[in-house]
Scaffold this motif. Structure first.
Motif, PDB file in Angstrom:
ATOM      1  N   SER A 152       0.818  -1.218   0.000  1.00  0.00           N
ATOM      2  CA  SER A 152       0.000   0.000   0.000  1.00  0.00           C
ATOM      3  C   SER A 152       0.847   1.261   0.000  1.00  0.00           C
ATOM      4  CB  SER A 152      -0.936   0.011   1.214  1.00  0.00           C
ATOM      5  OG  SER A 152      -0.211   0.010   2.424  1.00  0.00           O
ATOM      6  N   ASP A 153       2.170   1.122   0.107  1.00  0.00           N
ATOM      7  CA  ASP A 153       3.074   2.254  -0.020  1.00  0.00           C
ATOM      8  C   ASP A 153       3.011   2.795  -1.449  1.00  0.00           C
ATOM      9  OD1 ASP A 153       5.571   3.689   1.312  1.00  0.00           O
ATOM     10  OD2 ASP A 153       6.158   3.143  -0.734  1.00  0.00           O
ATOM     11  N   SER A 154       3.280   4.055  -1.621  1.00  0.00           N
ATOM     12  CA  SER A 154       3.163   4.672  -2.952  1.00  0.00           C
ATOM     13  C   SER A 154       4.132   4.071  -3.960  1.00  0.00           C
ATOM     14  CB  SER A 154       3.401   6.186  -2.846  1.00  0.00           C
ATOM     15  OG  SER A 154       4.693   6.450  -2.302  1.00  0.00           O
ATOM     16  N   ASN A 155       5.215   3.454  -3.468  1.00  0.00           N
ATOM     17  CA  ASN A 155       6.176   2.815  -4.366  1.00  0.00           C
ATOM     18  C   ASN A 155       5.896   1.330  -4.574  1.00  0.00           C
ATOM     19  OD1 ASN A 155       7.798   5.169  -4.763  1.00  0.00           O
ATOM     20  ND2 ASN A 155       8.718   4.834  -2.739  1.00  0.00           N
ATOM     21  N   GLY A 156       4.870   0.832  -3.924  1.00  0.00           N
ATOM     22  CA  GLY A 156       4.574  -0.581  -4.040  1.00  0.00           C
ATOM     23  C   GLY A 156       5.578  -1.430  -3.275  1.00  0.00           C
ATOM     24  N   SER A 157       5.553  -2.735  -3.520  1.00  0.00           N
ATOM     25  CA  SER A 157       6.422  -3.667  -2.809  1.00  0.00           C
ATOM     26  C   SER A 157       7.083  -4.637  -3.775  1.00  0.00           C
ATOM     27  CB  SER A 157       5.612  -4.453  -1.761  1.00  0.00           C
ATOM     28  OG  SER A 157       6.395  -5.492  -1.201  1.00  0.00           O
ATOM     29  N   PHE A 158       8.388  -4.827  -3.605  1.00  0.00           N
ATOM     30  CA  PHE A 158       9.136  -5.835  -4.350  1.00  0.00           C
ATOM     31  C   PHE A 158       9.364  -7.086  -3.499  1.00  0.00           C
ATOM     32  CE2 PHE A 158      10.236  -2.073  -6.834  1.00  0.00           C
ATOM     33  CZ  PHE A 158      10.223  -2.561  -8.136  1.00  0.00           C
ATOM     34  N   ASP A 159       8.650  -7.213  -2.378  1.00  0.00           N
ATOM     35  CA  ASP A 159       8.877  -8.315  -1.449  1.00  0.00           C
ATOM     36  C   ASP A 159       8.186  -9.599  -1.891  1.00  0.00           C
ATOM     37  OD1 ASP A 159      10.446  -6.735   0.107  1.00  0.00           O
ATOM     38  OD2 ASP A 159       8.910  -6.312   1.609  1.00  0.00           O
ATOM     39  N   PHE A 160       8.377  -9.955  -3.132  1.00  0.00           N
ATOM     40  CA  PHE A 160       7.926 -11.257  -3.633  1.00  0.00           C
ATOM     41  C   PHE A 160       8.986 -11.776  -4.586  1.00  0.00           C
ATOM     42  CE2 PHE A 160       5.133 -13.751  -6.693  1.00  0.00           C
ATOM     43  CZ  PHE A 160       5.200 -14.896  -5.914  1.00  0.00           C
ATOM     44  N   ARG A 161       9.691 -12.819  -4.138  1.00  0.00           N
ATOM     45  CA  ARG A 161      10.822 -13.337  -4.892  1.00  0.00           C
ATOM     46  C   ARG A 161      10.930 -14.838  -4.639  1.00  0.00           C
ATOM     47  NH1 ARG A 161      14.051 -10.612  -2.358  1.00  0.00           N
ATOM     48  NH2 ARG A 161      13.479  -8.705  -3.476  1.00  0.00           N
ATOM     49  N   SER A 218      14.567 -20.462  -2.036  1.00  0.00           N
ATOM     50  CA  SER A 218      14.596 -19.219  -1.269  1.00  0.00           C
ATOM     51  C   SER A 218      13.372 -18.414  -1.688  1.00  0.00           C
ATOM     52  CB  SER A 218      15.879 -18.430  -1.557  1.00  0.00           C
ATOM     53  OG  SER A 218      15.782 -17.119  -1.008  1.00  0.00           O
ATOM     54  N   ARG A 219      12.524 -18.094  -0.726  1.00  0.00           N
ATOM     55  CA  ARG A 219      11.287 -17.388  -1.044  1.00  0.00           C
ATOM     56  C   ARG A 219      11.105 -16.191  -0.119  1.00  0.00           C
ATOM     57  NH1 ARG A 219       5.438 -17.526  -0.323  1.00  0.00           N
ATOM     58  NH2 ARG A 219       4.406 -17.484  -2.365  1.00  0.00           N
ATOM     59  N   THR A 220      10.883 -15.052  -0.727  1.00  0.00           N
ATOM     60  CA  THR A 220      10.553 -13.840   0.006  1.00  0.00           C
ATOM     61  C   THR A 220       9.111 -13.488  -0.305  1.00  0.00           C
ATOM     62  OG1 THR A 220      12.836 -13.033  -0.150  1.00  0.00           O
ATOM     63  CG2 THR A 220      11.130 -11.408   0.353  1.00  0.00           C
ATOM     64  N   ALA A 221       8.294 -13.328   0.740  1.00  0.00           N
ATOM     65  CA  ALA A 221       6.878 -12.998   0.558  1.00  0.00           C
ATOM     66  C   ALA A 221       6.435 -12.167   1.757  1.00  0.00           C
ATOM     67  CB  ALA A 221       6.035 -14.251   0.410  1.00  0.00           C
ATOM     68  N   GLY A 222       6.748 -10.879   1.718  1.00  0.00           N
ATOM     69  CA  GLY A 222       6.403 -10.010   2.843  1.00  0.00           C
ATOM     70  C   GLY A 222       7.130 -10.442   4.101  1.00  0.00           C
ATOM     71  N   LYS A 223       6.481 -10.222   5.252  1.00  0.00           N
ATOM     72  CA  LYS A 223       7.095 -10.572   6.531  1.00  0.00           C
ATOM     73  C   LYS A 223       6.962 -12.060   6.849  1.00  0.00           C
ATOM     74  CE  LYS A 223       6.409  -6.017   8.643  1.00  0.00           C
ATOM     75  NZ  LYS A 223       5.782  -5.266   9.770  1.00  0.00           N
ATOM     76  N   GLY A 224       6.125 -12.760   6.109  1.00  0.00           N
ATOM     77  CA  GLY A 224       5.917 -14.174   6.387  1.00  0.00           C
ATOM     78  C   GLY A 224       7.088 -15.046   5.989  1.00  0.00           C
ATOM     79  N   ASP A 264       1.758  -8.962   7.645  1.00  0.00           N
ATOM     80  CA  ASP A 264       1.873  -7.757   6.818  1.00  0.00           C
ATOM     81  C   ASP A 264       0.829  -6.706   7.170  1.00  0.00           C
ATOM     82  OD1 ASP A 264       4.045  -8.623   5.306  1.00  0.00           O
ATOM     83  OD2 ASP A 264       2.780  -9.674   3.864  1.00  0.00           O
ATOM     84  N   ASN A 265      -0.184  -7.099   7.919  1.00  0.00           N
ATOM     85  CA  ASN A 265      -1.265  -6.178   8.320  1.00  0.00           C
ATOM     86  C   ASN A 265      -1.468  -6.345   9.833  1.00  0.00           C
ATOM     87  OD1 ASN A 265      -2.581  -5.333   5.477  1.00  0.00           O
ATOM     88  ND2 ASN A 265      -2.070  -7.508   5.417  1.00  0.00           N
ATOM     89  N   GLU A 266      -0.613  -5.686  10.603  1.00  0.00           N
ATOM     90  CA  GLU A 266      -0.564  -5.911  12.046  1.00  0.00           C
ATOM     91  C   GLU A 266      -1.700  -5.248  12.808  1.00  0.00           C
ATOM     92  OE1 GLU A 266       3.310  -4.745  13.266  1.00  0.00           O
ATOM     93  OE2 GLU A 266       4.303  -6.480  12.335  1.00  0.00           O
ATOM     94  N   SER A 267      -2.391  -4.314  12.191  1.00  0.00           N
ATOM     95  CA  SER A 267      -3.504  -3.618  12.852  1.00  0.00           C
ATOM     96  C   SER A 267      -4.803  -3.951  12.137  1.00  0.00           C
ATOM     97  CB  SER A 267      -3.269  -2.103  12.854  1.00  0.00           C
ATOM     98  OG  SER A 267      -2.066  -1.772  13.524  1.00  0.00           O
ATOM     99  N   PRO A 268      -5.545  -4.968  12.617  1.00  0.00           N
ATOM    100  CA  PRO A 268      -6.784  -5.373  11.926  1.00  0.00           C
ATOM    101  C   PRO A 268      -7.774  -4.235  11.767  1.00  0.00           C
ATOM    102  CG  PRO A 268      -6.161  -6.997  13.579  1.00  0.00           C
ATOM    103  CD  PRO A 268      -5.265  -5.824  13.780  1.00  0.00           C
ATOM    104  N   GLY A 269      -7.807  -3.319  12.730  1.00  0.00           N
ATOM    105  CA  GLY A 269      -8.764  -2.219  12.657  1.00  0.00           C
ATOM    106  C   GLY A 269      -8.508  -1.277  11.497  1.00  0.00           C
TER     107      GLY A 269
END
Length: 397
Positions: free
Chosen positions: A54-63, A85-91, A375-380
Motif C-alpha cells: 500500500s506504499d506509494s512505491n509498491g512492494s518488491f517483497d515477492f521473490r 529461497s522465497r521472500t513474501a512479505g514478513k511471512g 503484513d497487516n498488524e492492525s486489523p482495525g
C-alpha cells in the motif's frame, strides 16, 4: 520421523550403491538439474499483500529462487530435491530451505501401469496446483486462487516429512492417478494466526497429516477431474496455560477439482470444504469449530503461442455459519470483513522466450480473509474493499 533422520536414510542409500553407479560416464545421463528465478512487484490502494504494497512505491517483497535436481540411481530408483529461497512479505524472509527431498522407488513399471513409494520431504498433492505451486511456469497466474491455495497457510499445505505412495494406470477410456501420503507438515507464525486468529504466547507443536488424491484424465487431458481428502491435526503448547490452555486443532478437507481444456481455452474450477475443530483452549476461543467453504471459477485463453489471458472469480468464507463475519466481529472485535473474501482477477501473460515469462494482473477484492496478519498488524486499519496491481517476471534455466 524427524526430517534429519529421513535425510540420513536417503544419504545412506547412496553409500550402499555399487561403485560403478557413480562413474563419471554415467553422471551425464543419470543427473538432471534446473532452476528458476521469479521477481514480483505489487501495489495496492489499501491493505498489504506480500510486503508494504500500500506504499506509494509498491512492494518488491515477492521473490522465488529455486534449484532442483533428479539423480537416477537405477530405472526403478530416483532421488529428487529442491532448494528454495522465497521472500513474501514478513511471512517469508528469503532463507534457503529444503523445499523437497525424497527417494522415489518405482516397483511397478510397464506400458499401462506404474506404482511406487516415496519417502523424505514430499510435496503435498492437493488439488491441481499445490505440488508445483512454487514454479511460476506451472501456475496460471502470479498468485494462485487464495481461497484454495492461501499463502497465509502455505507452510501447512506445501510439504510434509513422511512417506507417500502412488499408482498410475491408463485403461482405454482415460488415465487414473492415485496419490496417498502420511507425514508431518510444516507450520509457522502465519499458520498459527490463521488457525487461532492471533500469534498467541506459545508454539504449534507436533502435526500429522494423512492425504489422498485421485485424479482422472480423459482424452489426453481434455477433461481432468480430481478429488482430495486430508485429515490433519496439530497441537498448541501455551506459555501461559493458566490463561490459554494447551489445545488441539483437528481439520478435515474435502476438495473437488474440474478442468476442461480446448485448443485455445481452459476452464477450471475447484471447490473445497474444510472442517476445523479446536479443543483444550478454554474460554479464550469463544468459537471452537468452523467450516471454511471456498471455490473459484477460472478461464484461461491462449491468443497465440506467446500471449495468454486470464479471468477468475475467487470466493472464500471462513465460517459457513457466519458468511458476512457479523459474529466474528461481535465475539472478537475484529472487522467483519476478515470473515470472507471475494476476488475478481483479470490478467495477461507474455512468453518472451521459452525461458522468460512475464505476467500482469489486476485484483478487485471485497473482504480480507486471506490477508497475512504479519503484513497487516492492525486489523482495525484493514479496508473491506481494495484493489491490487501485480507484475511478475520469471526465468528458468
Amino acid at each position: 520421523m524427524p526430517f534429519s533422520c529421513l535425510l540420513s536414510v536417503i544419504v545412506a542409500a547412496l553409500t550402499l550403491l555399487p561403485a560403478h553407479s557413480y562413474a563419471s560416464s554415467d553422471l551425464d545421463d543419470s543427473w538432471q538439474w534446473s532452476g528458476f528465478i521469479t521477481q514480483g512487484w505489487s501495489i495496492s490502494d489499501r491493505n498489504n499483500f506480500f510486503g508494504n504494497s500500500s506504499d506509494s512505491n509498491g512492494s518488491f517483497d515477492f521473490r522465488e529462487l529455486g534449484i532442483n535436481g533428479i539423480y537416477s540411481v537405477s530405472p526403478q530408483l530416483r532421488l529428487s530435491g529442491q532448494l528454495l529461497s522465497r521472500t513474501a512479505g514478513k511471512g517469508e524472509d528469503g532463507d534457503v530451505q529444503v523445499d523437497y527431498l525424497f527417494a522415489d522407488w518405482s516397483f511397478l513399471q510397464n506400458n499401462d501401469r506404474q506404482a511406487g513409494v516415496r519417502f523424505g520431504r514430499l510435496k503435498n498433492p492437493i488439488g491441481f496446483y499445490n505440488d508445483t505451486r512454487d514454479v511460476s511456469f506451472t501456475r496460471p497466474s502470479i498468485v494462485l486462487p487464495q481461497s484454495i491455495y492461501p499463502d497465509q497457510v502455505r507452510e501447512l499445505e506445501l510439504s510434509s516429512d513422511g512417506v507417500g505412495g502412488y499408482y498410475r494406470t491408463q485403461p482405454s477410456y482415460g488415465s487414473w492417478m492415485v496419490d496417498v501420503l502420511w507425514g508431518k507438515p510444516l507450520t509457522g507464525a502465519d499458520t498459527e494466526r490463521a488457525l487461532l486468529g492471533a500469534d498467541l504466547p506459545g508454539v504449534l507443536g507436533s502435526s500429522e497429516l494423512a492425504l489422498a488424491r485421485v485424479l482422472y484424465e480423459h482424452g489426453s487431458g481434455q477433461i481432468r477431474l480430481a478429488a482430495t481428502f486430508i485429515d490433519a491435526n496439530t497441537s498448541f503448547t501455551s506459555d501461559i496455560p493458566f490463561f490459554i490452555g494447551n489445545g488441539e486443532i483437528d481439520f478435515e478437507l474435502f476438495g473437488y477439482s474440474a478442468q476442461l481444456n480446448f485448443e485455445n481455452l481452459s476452464l477450471t474450477s475447484e471447490y473445497f470444504i474444510e472442517n476445523i475443530s479446536r479443543s483444550g483452549f478454554g474460554s479464550f476461543l469463544p468459537k471452537q469449530d468452523n467450516t471454511i467453504k471456498a471455490y473459484y471459477i477460472q478461464a484461461e485463453y491462449r491468443f497465440d503461442h506467446r500471449w495468454t489471458g486470464l479471468l477468475r472469480y475467487d470466493d472464500a468464507v471462513v465460517d459457513d455459519d457466519d458468511p458476512d463475519g457479523t459474529n466474528l466481529q461481535l465475539m472478537t472485535g475484529r472487522p467483519a470483513h476478515q470473515g470472507f473474501a471475494k476476488d475478481w482477477t483479470i490478467g495477461i501473460g507474455y512468453q518472451v522466450t521459452p525461458k522468460l515469462h512475464t505476467r500482469a494482473e489486476l485484483h478487485h477484492v471485497e473482504g480480507t480473509a486471506w490477508l497475512s496478519a504479519l503484513d497487516n498488524e492492525s486489523p482495525g486499519e484493514l479496508k473491506k474493499n481494495w484493489n491490487m496491481l501485480m507484475f511478475q517476471a520469471s526465468y528458468r534455466f
